[in-house]
Design an enzyme around this catalytic site. Structure first.
Site, PDB file in Angstrom:
ATOM      1  N   ILE A 184       4.697  -7.401   7.871  1.00 42.83           N
ATOM      2  CA  ILE A 184       5.257  -7.739   9.179  1.00 42.83           C
ATOM      3  C   ILE A 184       5.081  -6.582  10.161  1.00 42.83           C
ATOM      4  CG2 ILE A 184       6.910  -9.420   8.243  1.00 42.83           C
ATOM      5  CD1 ILE A 184       9.101  -7.270   8.726  1.00 42.83           C
ATOM      6  N   CYS A 185       4.856  -6.974  11.417  1.00 40.84           N
ATOM      7  CA  CYS A 185       4.633  -6.018  12.494  1.00 40.84           C
ATOM      8  C   CYS A 185       6.017  -5.694  13.073  1.00 40.84           C
ATOM      9  CB  CYS A 185       3.750  -6.724  13.522  1.00 40.84           C
ATOM     10  SG  CYS A 185       3.294  -5.813  14.964  1.00 40.84           S
ATOM     11  N   LEU A 186       6.459  -4.455  12.886  1.00 40.17           N
ATOM     12  CA  LEU A 186       7.815  -4.103  13.307  1.00 40.17           C
ATOM     13  C   LEU A 186       7.847  -3.676  14.765  1.00 40.17           C
ATOM     14  CD1 LEU A 186       8.624  -2.187  10.065  1.00 40.17           C
ATOM     15  CD2 LEU A 186       9.653  -4.350  10.759  1.00 40.17           C
ATOM     16  N   LYS A 234       1.702 -11.394  14.708  1.00 37.93           N
ATOM     17  CA  LYS A 234       2.664 -10.316  14.513  1.00 37.93           C
ATOM     18  C   LYS A 234       2.697  -9.861  13.059  1.00 37.93           C
ATOM     19  CE  LYS A 234       5.315  -9.407  17.753  1.00 37.93           C
ATOM     20  NZ  LYS A 234       5.150  -8.271  18.685  1.00 37.93           N
ATOM     21  N   CYS A 276      -0.164  -7.431  17.587  1.00 38.78           N
ATOM     22  CA  CYS A 276       0.223  -6.185  16.928  1.00 38.78           C
ATOM     23  C   CYS A 276      -0.563  -5.031  17.506  1.00 38.78           C
ATOM     24  CB  CYS A 276      -0.098  -6.248  15.444  1.00 38.78           C
ATOM     25  SG  CYS A 276       1.229  -6.857  14.442  1.00 38.78           S
TER      26      CYS A 276
END
Lengths: 171, 400
Positions: A115-117, A108, B244
């Site tokens: 950071i992967c929001l 993530k 992601c």
């Protein structure tokens, strides 16, 4: 889309007024003052609610921010360095908050530990330009990210507790 | 077997291995000398013969003009690296590459980079490969993140003075993977009045798009929220746990192909340039449209370019109406097999999209909506920064 607790936290952070980025010279200084005021208020709110969880400071120009954030899990405190640059298109685009020491430890994250929001973050940010600032990015972005990812990383054993921090925040 | 023969075979095998190893280490060594002028001579040794054939066939008027052009490619990842390779093989004059990332093994599901590039900066690894493919192309590399203040200034200076004649580049191609970098390119191109192509592949790897942006004449990237091609997947069911982004070499290659095809059409003035071309991989659906600029765009330079565009006499092409393909009735002399075209567009789809009314073609929608600005009421919780100094605030923050 955003849970009640986060909503309440958000609403107690003062909103910003000046739409200015680092290329805007004097207006940026004005914006920077607003950023600091909102951040100071947010940290005070957190302390008041016994939920103090980060410290930030910036370079003199306010273009580069750094500090620490921490997360309490099973009465142990896990602390991480936080850093980010203010993009030239700020505040139209949010800062990309990074925890470099966790780079490569979780999926993530984007390169460099950014950071992967969640999918909710960007629309919410876009709807609130220029009222949202760094304090809002922390409350809406990094806070929820830590709450989900850190326990997961502790469970997986990729993050372990270090006895380096002063005092115990778990009270 | 005769031991001498056996040794000879072994020797032969080792020689091949040695040569392979040597080639690996000398991949940057040009295999051929630079070519001063593109020739249309059809011989095996001419790398440009098939390109110059475009002239002979009447597709392109002046193919060799490609050597005068400079193209900036921002982002040398799954789309950008393939884009750079295509333009290099086409014999582009100069490429200016921007990226701050390094090659990882996690990139190997996409095209262009190879495992031995691991650890090299993407621009460096790309320049090495590209110069061995075509030593005629001038390559410039910039290994930094364009969205930070100092780098952005350098980025602006390179795209405004980096061409072969030290002037502005002829085209900027955005092959980045994030909103921040796209907005940075958008503000630079609005300010410098440079035409550019935006490109993108969705994080679920099954849709993509390219968008041609001419400041003041078409919608800029800040004129509307980002557009997404409907993937016919319910976004709420999309599982993003533990990841992601996904990526496929196919989608990235297709988008890079669309991007370079339209860049070539624009530079060499042939065919019709698409202003927006979407791609939905799951349904093989390719919506196209043209977007008008937003009169109340947030970007002041976009507004300035719009005013300049209004002051210009309308172009001939534009008076035809949004440069749509004119439907010319094609009649064939004979149709022995009775072949006819069947419209496969699902009519339900054409009406299903409520965004149609806002100038968006069916199958494309805005990623989110922005409400009209509201005047904050007196009781809203706002900062009051009057009468405080920044130094005091910084000290106060440190002292908490």
């Amino acid at each position: 889309m955003v849970d009640e607790a986060t909503k309440k936290t958000l609403s107690s952070i003062p909103l910003l007024k000046t739409k200015a980025g680092p290329r805007d010279k004097d207006l940026w200084v004005q914006r920077l003052k607003e950023e600091y005021q909102a951040l100071i208020q947010y940290v005070k709110n957190n302390k008041g609610a016994d939920n103090d969880w980060f410290r930030l400071e910036s370079n003199k120009e306010g273009t580069r921010w750094f500090g620490k954030c921490w997360y309490i899990h099973n009465l142990l405190k896990y602390e991480f360095d936080v850093e980010f640059d203010i993009p030239v298109t700020y505040p139209t685009t949010a800062p990309e908050i990074a925890l470099p020491e966790l780079d490569g430890k979780t999926a993530k994250m984007y390169r460099g530990g950014k950071i992967c929001l969640t999918d909710h973050f960007k629309p919410l940010w876009a709807r609130n330009v220029p009222k949202f600032g760094i304090a809002h990015a922390m409350a809406l972005g990094l806070g929820p990210w830590l709450a989900v990812e850190i326990p997961d990383m502790i469970d997986k054993g990729v993050v372990s507790h270090k006895e380096k921090t002063e005092g115990d925040y778990a009270t | 077997m005769d031991p001498t023969k056996e040794l000879e075979l072994k020797l032969k095998e080792l020689k091949i291995q040695l040569e392979l190893e040597r080639q690996k280490h000398e991949s940057a060594r040009p295999i051929r000398e630079k070519i001063a002028q593109m020739s249309s001579e059809v011989v095996d040794s001419n790398p440009y013969s098939r390109l110059m054939a475009l002239k002979r066939m009447g597709i392109v008027d002046n193919y060799e003009k490609i050597r005068d052009f400079t193209v900036a490619i921002v982002g040398v990842g799954g789309v950008g690296s393939v884009t750079a390779e295509m333009l290099t093989r086409c014999g582009i004059g100069k490429l200016i590459l921007f990226d701050y990332d390094t090659v990882e093994l996690a990139n190997m599901n996409r095209l262009f980079f190879q495992p031995h590039h691991k650890g090299l900066s993407k621009v460096e690894a790309a320049a090495k490969t590209l110069s061995s493919i075509n030593p005629d192309v001038t390559l410039e590399t910039n290994n930094y993140n364009i969205t930070t203040l100092d780098n952005f200034h350098d980025f602006m200076s390179r795209i405004s003075h980096g061409s072969l004649t030290s002037g502005p580049v002829d085209l900027v191609l955005s092959c980045v993977d994030n909103f921040e970098a796209r907005m940075a390119i958008n503000s630079a191109c609005n300010e410098l009045n440079l035409s550019w192509f935006e490109s993108g592949v969705s994080e679920n790897a099954v849709s993509g798009h390219i968008q041609f942006i001419v400041p003041g004449e078409t919608a800029c990237f800040a004129c509307a929220p980002p557009l997404i091609v409907a993937s016919s997947i319910d976004e709420r069911t999309l599982k993003k746990d533990g990841v992601c982004a996904a990526s496929l070499p196919t989608t990235m290659g297709i988008v890079a192909g669309f991007l370079v095809q339209n860049a070539l059409k624009y530079l060499l003035e042939f065919g019709q340039v698409s202003y927006y071309l979407g791609y939905s991989a799951l349904t093989d659906f390719f919506p196209t449209m043209r977007l008008r600029p937003n009169a109340s765009c947030d970007d002041s330079f976009c507004q300035q370019r719009q005013a300049e565009a209004r002051a210009r006499p309308p172009k001939e092409q534009e008076s035809v109406g949004d440069s749509k393909m004119e439907d010319k009735e094609v009649t064939h002399e004979d149709n022995e097999w009775g072949i006819c075209l069947v419209d496969e567009t699902d009519p339900r789809k054409l009406h299903a999209d409520e965004d149609l009314g806002r100038g968006l073609v069916a199958g494309v929608k805005a990623a989110y909506t922005i409400p009209a600005p509201v005047v904050p009421d007196a009781e809203s919780n706002e900062v009051d920064a009057s009468g405080v100094s920044l130094d005091d605030l910084m000290a106060q923050m440190k002292a908490i």
